[in-house]
Design an enzyme around this catalytic site. Structure first.
Site, PDB file in Angstrom:
ATOM      1  CG  ASP A  25       0.322  31.289   6.646  1.00 63.60           C
ATOM      2  OD1 ASP A  25       0.618  31.120   7.846  1.00 63.60           O
ATOM      3  OD2 ASP A  25      -0.650  30.736   6.108  1.00 63.60           O
TER       4      ASP A  25
ATOM      5  CB  SER B 275      -2.273  30.553   9.397  1.00 63.48           C
ATOM      6  OG  SER B 275      -2.563  30.274   8.045  1.00 63.48           O
TER       7      SER B 275
END
Length: 257
Positions: free
Chosen positions: A150, A38
């Protein structure tokens, strides 16, 4: 002795990783490999390429990412993220894992199969963006036939992908469980829910770190507090300096027995 640096996701709070890394560098601690996801993936890629933490901070402050985000209504997310690939290519023009000075492992989540997908060679920009692609807010990014979001959805502190390659593991975790900031938007509530779900999964991963760096003051910041970049950097830097100067930590980052 090989040292691995593991960087969590956390939206804008990921900027604190830069302060953490600066403090580590000043103590003579530099990673031999990096595993990140991320927002940590962006920081990890920039550091692995050779940028200094303070230079990366300046780039974040000076670059407005909003013009590169286009609405994704009718798609699978509110915003399309792929246009930020242009920015990544400006920072890392070779656009490859092989161009990095420090080996890097990134993880993303296949939203269809529910499995983690790892990247450590080949094209860099799209896997990096996929690792940062918050589901619901951004449309999934297709890479090598996978619809990716993500990496933090399944693993927000990706320790296990490098633990067999390192003697010392330094984890920088920018999502303290406690929260000292009101949730004002639906997006913040959704992301907070994701953090709560990830917390239980991360408990065992936190224990695998030789040294865990988790500044409590980060609970005062939200995931979209990019305008507070300098303050986030300072929190990571000051906390890590104090931690490394404590009696129970030696210069390698490995706690004394």
């Amino acid at each position: 002795m090989k040292t691995a640096l593991v960087l969590s996701g956390g939206g804008a709070r990921g900027i604190a990783h830069l302060g953490v890394i600066q403090a580590l560098f000043e103590k003579g601690i530099k990673p031999d490999l990096i595993s990140a996801t991320s927002s940590g993936a962006f920081v990890g890629a920039m550091v692995a390429y050779g940028y200094q933490p303070q230079d990366i901070l300046e780039k974040i402050i000076q670059t407005s990412f909003y013009p590169y985000l286009r609405p994704g209504f009718g798609a699978n997310g509110l915003l399309q993220m792929k246009r930020i690939e242009t920015v990544i290519r400006q920072y890392i023009p070779e656009n490859s894992f092989e161009s990095l000075q420090i080996p890097l492992v990134l993880n993303a989540t296949d939203i269809i199969s529910g499995e983690t997908v790892l990247f450590r060679e080949g094209e860099l920009a799209l896997p990096l963006l996929a690792s940062c692609c918050i589901p619901g807010l951004f449309s999934p990014i297709k890479v090598n036939g996978h619809d990716l979001v993500d990496g933090g959805v399944l693993n927000n502190l990706p320790v296990e992908y490098i633990e067999q390659e390192a003697d010392v593991i330094i984890g920088s975790h920018c999502n303290p469980f406690s929260l000292d900031k009101p949730l004002r938007t639906t997006t913040e509530i959704v992301y907070r829910s994701l953090i709560l779900a990830m917390h239980a999964k991360n408990r065992e991963r936190l224990k695998k770190c030789t040294l865990l760096i988790e500044p409590p003051a980060l609970n005062k910041f939200g995931i979209f507090d990019f305008r507070k970049a300098k303050a986030l950097y300072d929190v990571g830097y000051s906390y890590t300096r104090e931690l490394l100067n404590a009696e129970n930590v030696i210069w390698t980052g490995k706690p004394k027995p």
